[in-house]
Design a protein around this motif. Sequence first.
Motif, mmCIF file in Angstrom:
data_model
loop_
_atom_site.group_PDB
_atom_site.id
_atom_site.type_symbol
_atom_site.label_atom_id
_atom_site.label_comp_id
_atom_site.label_asym_id
_atom_site.label_seq_id
_atom_site.Cartn_x
_atom_site.Cartn_y
_atom_site.Cartn_z
ATOM 1 N N UNK A 77 0.794 -1.220 0.000
ATOM 2 C CA UNK A 77 0.000 0.000 0.000
ATOM 3 C C UNK A 77 0.827 1.270 0.000
ATOM 4 N N UNK A 78 2.142 1.136 0.148
ATOM 5 C CA UNK A 78 3.026 2.303 0.176
ATOM 6 C C UNK A 78 3.661 2.508 -1.188
ATOM 7 N N UNK A 79 3.624 3.735 -1.698
ATOM 8 C CA UNK A 79 4.259 4.064 -2.965
ATOM 9 C C UNK A 79 5.623 4.704 -2.707
ATOM 10 N N UNK A 80 6.407 4.882 -3.767
ATOM 11 C CA UNK A 80 7.695 5.559 -3.613
ATOM 12 C C UNK A 80 7.500 7.008 -3.179
ATOM 13 N N UNK A 81 6.407 7.619 -3.650
ATOM 14 C CA UNK A 81 6.101 8.985 -3.214
ATOM 15 C C UNK A 81 5.853 9.010 -1.716
ATOM 16 N N UNK A 82 5.085 8.031 -1.225
ATOM 17 C CA UNK A 82 4.846 7.941 0.223
ATOM 18 C C UNK A 82 6.164 7.765 0.970
ATOM 19 N N UNK A 83 7.031 6.908 0.427
ATOM 20 C CA UNK A 83 8.307 6.586 1.079
ATOM 21 C C UNK A 83 9.152 7.836 1.271
ATOM 22 N N UNK A 84 9.179 8.702 0.256
ATOM 23 C CA UNK A 84 10.030 9.893 0.328
ATOM 24 C C UNK A 84 9.313 11.112 0.918
ATOM 25 N N UNK A 85 8.025 10.983 1.196
ATOM 26 C CA UNK A 85 7.258 12.156 1.646
ATOM 27 C C UNK A 85 7.458 12.469 3.119
ATOM 28 N N UNK A 86 8.266 11.636 3.809
ATOM 29 C CA UNK A 86 8.543 11.815 5.235
ATOM 30 C C UNK A 86 7.327 11.526 6.106
ATOM 31 N N UNK A 87 6.297 10.881 5.525
ATOM 32 C CA UNK A 87 5.173 10.425 6.343
ATOM 33 C C UNK A 87 5.553 9.066 6.902
ATOM 34 N N UNK A 88 5.158 8.816 8.121
ATOM 35 C CA UNK A 88 5.583 7.589 8.789
ATOM 36 C C UNK A 88 4.598 6.463 8.544
ATOM 37 N N UNK A 89 5.117 5.316 8.115
ATOM 38 C CA UNK A 89 4.311 4.117 7.929
ATOM 39 C C UNK A 89 5.164 2.946 8.408
ATOM 40 N N UNK A 90 5.297 2.764 9.721
ATOM 41 C CA UNK A 90 6.227 1.760 10.244
ATOM 42 C C UNK A 90 5.799 0.334 9.937
ATOM 43 N N UNK A 91 6.748 -0.457 9.451
ATOM 44 C CA UNK A 91 6.468 -1.870 9.204
ATOM 45 C C UNK A 91 6.313 -2.616 10.522
ATOM 46 N N UNK A 92 7.170 -2.296 11.470
ATOM 47 C CA UNK A 92 7.167 -2.974 12.771
ATOM 48 C C UNK A 92 6.884 -1.947 13.870
ATOM 49 N N UNK A 93 5.622 -1.613 14.061
ATOM 50 C CA UNK A 93 5.283 -0.515 14.975
ATOM 51 C C UNK A 93 5.702 -0.827 16.408
#
Length: 438
Positions: free
Chosen positions: A299-315
């Motif tokens: 569900x994460x795109x490269x744009x999301x990855x570089x946008x500095x929004x946090x989406x932790x794989x291992x919260x």
Amino acid sequence: MKRVLQESNRVEFKVTLNDKLEKEIVAFLNNREGGMLYIGIDDDGHPVENLDIDSMQLKIADRIKNNILPSTLGLFDIVTEEIENIPVIKIIISSGLEKPYYIKSKGMSPNGCYMRLGTSTQPMSTALIDEYYAKRIHTTLRNIPSPRQDLTFAQLKIYYQERGLELNKKFANSLEFFTSEGKYNYIAYLLADENGVSIKVAKYAGTDKVDLIENEEYGYCSLIKATYQVLEKMKIENITKAYVTSSDRIEKNLVEAIPLREALINAVVHNEFSREIPPVFEIFSDRMEFTSFGGLIPGQSKTDFFSCSSMPRNRELMRVFKDVGLVEQLGSGMSRILRYYNKDIFEISEHFIKVSFPFFSPNENENIASGDKNGDNNGDENKILRLLEKEPDITAKGLSEKTGFSTRKISRVIRNLREEERITRIGSARKGYWMINK
């Protein structure tokens, strides 16, 4: 230039703490990019005074932890930020992996599940709730039983004590170290005093993997301890070199220290440990490479990855790393890396994410011989400013071709000009343009 805050898909303002807190938090948890909720700011983006910051932060944390399901631990951060010299509360919310999130008292229904639509928060439809639930990721580390059940946590307790925190008898429950069947899970295994996980650090004589001169392993202990050991190793390897010019002696690390630390910790905390493949750190004669396994989160795109929004794989890991001071604030690591380096240091594939830090070389700094310590003197800045004025939509590559500067130097000059508020970016990185501030 005065900073102006505006509400958006990722930003919401509240004048004070009210009964809509859980609703807004749930919407950001269900949002693909997470978001930020400010308490103490009016609809026009201006702060209000006389907030009881400390008391309010405690109430907010308690309500988020107790009133929302699934568990939100490790998915939010509450900080104080000054806007117009007035302190306000900023709640940083990550996008959760176990969507749909919902208000506990309302249940998994349109009355309890919310999502962001533009600048508003709206109920989720029953169909969307069902779709999210069907895709919910159940194979998190929390649900994978530990290969061993005779675990101890003396090392972890020491790290908490060093931060002025105590782990009581119920710490394993509060840190979510158990599966639903009451067995120690893989999170507990990774953070235990003894385990079978090690992090490899390899060093090569050249620019490829032909001539291996060091191959060390750090691990079989708490992942926190192993991470500190690898950080110390890379700190030793990241030597300072001195360059003597006609008028200056310049000292600089091979790699910028702050991005190195952030990328190393990211590689550990976001690694896909369920595949039993730990991150790998490699040192070559011209660069350092850090590789974490798992690729982008579903569900994460490269744009999301570089946008500095946090989406932790291992919260759960993220929460512990933050508790012991290895992580400062959710979503802040990428911004610290991109402050010094371009996105092209990252290589993203289906199965891994690799970041490659090239070693500093005086040859990449065209003005080093003229006595400019940073290579970004006023003459260079003015040269780039003139080009930006003529061609506001010119790319970094275009600037490099016209000036003869490296793209790394272009990035440094642009960063300095932005920090000095001499230029402003209008629009997106791809389709926007530069405005010269008079």
